[in-house]
Design an enzyme around this catalytic site. Structure first.
Site, mmCIF file in Angstrom:
data_model
loop_
_atom_site.group_PDB
_atom_site.id
_atom_site.type_symbol
_atom_site.label_atom_id
_atom_site.label_comp_id
_atom_site.label_asym_id
_atom_site.label_seq_id
_atom_site.Cartn_x
_atom_site.Cartn_y
_atom_site.Cartn_z
ATOM 1 N N ASP A 42 -8.973 -2.211 9.471
ATOM 2 C CA ASP A 42 -8.172 -3.085 10.340
ATOM 3 C C ASP A 42 -8.905 -4.393 10.650
ATOM 4 O O ASP A 42 -10.136 -4.429 10.662
ATOM 5 C CB ASP A 42 -7.862 -2.321 11.640
ATOM 6 N N ARG B 41 -6.951 -11.002 11.811
ATOM 7 C CA ARG B 41 -7.748 -11.692 12.838
ATOM 8 C C ARG B 41 -8.961 -12.383 12.220
ATOM 9 O O ARG B 41 -9.355 -13.472 12.637
ATOM 10 C CB ARG B 41 -8.204 -10.681 13.906
ATOM 11 N N HIS C 40 -6.990 -10.311 3.777
ATOM 12 C CA HIS C 40 -6.799 -9.156 2.886
ATOM 13 C C HIS C 40 -7.643 -9.330 1.611
ATOM 14 O O HIS C 40 -8.264 -8.393 1.139
ATOM 15 C CB HIS C 40 -5.326 -8.989 2.516
ATOM 16 N N LEU D 256 -17.181 10.332 -7.000
ATOM 17 C CA LEU D 256 -16.443 10.118 -5.749
ATOM 18 C C LEU D 256 -14.963 10.010 -6.079
ATOM 19 O O LEU D 256 -14.602 9.411 -7.102
ATOM 20 C CB LEU D 256 -16.922 8.803 -5.091
HETATM 21 C C1 FPP Z 1 -5.123 -4.315 8.233
HETATM 22 O O1 FPP Z 1 -5.466 -5.576 8.747
HETATM 23 C C2 FPP Z 1 -5.198 -4.276 6.768
HETATM 24 C C3 FPP Z 1 -4.158 -4.032 5.917
HETATM 25 C C4 FPP Z 1 -2.787 -3.757 6.398
HETATM 26 C C5 FPP Z 1 -4.316 -4.078 4.450
HETATM 27 C C6 FPP Z 1 -5.595 -3.564 3.877
HETATM 28 C C7 FPP Z 1 -5.753 -4.050 2.496
HETATM 29 C C8 FPP Z 1 -6.923 -4.463 1.915
HETATM 30 C C9 FPP Z 1 -8.228 -4.336 2.574
HETATM 31 C C10 FPP Z 1 -6.897 -5.077 0.579
HETATM 32 C C11 FPP Z 1 -6.530 -4.233 -0.586
HETATM 33 C C12 FPP Z 1 -7.208 -2.930 -0.640
HETATM 34 C C13 FPP Z 1 -7.373 -2.168 -1.749
HETATM 35 C C14 FPP Z 1 -7.823 -0.769 -1.585
HETATM 36 C C15 FPP Z 1 -7.142 -2.632 -3.129
HETATM 37 P P1 FPP Z 1 -4.384 -6.356 9.612
HETATM 38 O O2 FPP Z 1 -3.612 -7.224 8.709
HETATM 39 O O3 FPP Z 1 -3.581 -5.382 10.405
HETATM 40 O O4 FPP Z 1 -5.304 -7.226 10.560
HETATM 41 P P2 FPP Z 1 -4.993 -7.666 12.073
HETATM 42 O O5 FPP Z 1 -4.906 -6.397 12.881
HETATM 43 O O6 FPP Z 1 -6.174 -8.496 12.437
HETATM 44 O O7 FPP Z 1 -3.707 -8.421 12.048
#
Ligand code: FPP
Length: 247
Positions: free
Chosen positions: A21, A25, A38, A132
């Site tokens: 998460d 931000r 991301h 893994l």
């Molecule tokens: C949450 O941050 C993150 C996500 C919803 C997406 C996670 C994806 C990645 C890390 C990239 C791709 C991953 C792989 C495994 C290929 P948020 O957007 O909710 O952040 P915020 O809470 O600050 O708004």
């Protein structure tokens, strides 16, 4: 002494689950669009999966896209799907090099076809890897999985293959999309939020929960070591008394 040397190699959690998460931000803090967060989150995925493989973690589940994430702005959803496709395509080589097997949980039918295709190819290519298993939770939510499991079990009862009185813990385990993996011993959530957010609700019943303020793109191998050391300092009682588990 480095953090890595402080880890007790006899007590490595075999399965770690992570709610990645704080990407949005992180990007906002740098005056950039959310997708930039991301994109930089991918680097953390690479570092953490390599570190897990190195220290002997056997399963790593990453919450990459939840059922609820579909209600984000369409442009962000599309960009995330594109990122998933390109990352899976680019990183398969690294997975092979590190002997990492890719798996997924969630409703794959919801994903764009291109995404389903790339995922299938990578899962097939890495299926004999043994160091893994990295499990991507995509279009996943624990409630979705539990509803699905309930339907499967109900069908078996209806078909006369299963009696209602026979339904137990194992029956639920065997009908979830996580059926091939042990339950996580440790769940990590980044970005200072202290919630489970519909992630592995059944499987986390006895997991240790670890929360850090670090935003996901900043989370690195040292942070992972810190979480494991913290986990190793805890006494896992599974509902028993301290005396029972230490004797
Ligand atoms: C949450 O941050 C993150 C996500 C919803 C997406 C996670 C994806 C990645 C890390 C990239 C791709 C991953 C792989 C495994 C290929 P948020 O957007 O909710 O952040 P915020 O809470 O600050 O708004």
């Amino acid at each position: 002494m480095t953090l890595k040397n402080s880890i007790n190699t006899d007590k490595i959690p075999s399965h770690i689950a992570i709610i990645m998460d704080g990407n949005g931000r992180w990007a906002k803090g740098k005056g950039k669009f959310r997708i930039f967060g991301h994109q930089n989150g991918v680097g953390a995925v690479r570092e953490v999966s390599e570190a897990c493989a190195e220290i002997g973690v056997k399963f790593l589940t990453l919450y990459a896209f939840s059922t609820e994430n579909w209600s984000r702005p369409a442009a962000e959803v599309m960009a995330l799907m594109e990122l998933l496709v390109s990352t899976i395509r680019k990183e398969t080589k690294t997975l092979m090099k590190n002997n990492i097997k890719l798996e997924s949980i969630g409703n794959m039918d919801d994903l764009p076809e291109k995404c389903q295709r790339e995922l299938k190819i990578a899962i097939e290519e890495t299926k004999h890897n043994t160091r893994l298993t990295m499990i991507l939770a995509l279009s996943y939510s624990a409630k979705w999985d539990m509803i699905n499991a309930t339907k499967l079990i109900a069908q078996k009862v209806k078909n006369g293959e299963l009696a209602i009185d026979e339904i137990n813990d194992k029956t639920i385990d065997e009908n979830l999309s996580t059926k091939n993996f042990p339950h996580p011993e440790l769940m990590i959530r980044t970005s200072g939020e202290h919630r489970i957010s519909n992630f592995l609700l059944w499987e986390l019943a006895y997991s240790e929960l670890y929360f850090t303020d670090k935003l996901w793109p900043d989370f690195n191998r040292e942070d992972l070591y810190q979480a494991i050391i913290n986990f190793q300092q805890r006494e896992r009682r599974f509902g028993k008394t301290s005396e029972q588990v230490t004797s």
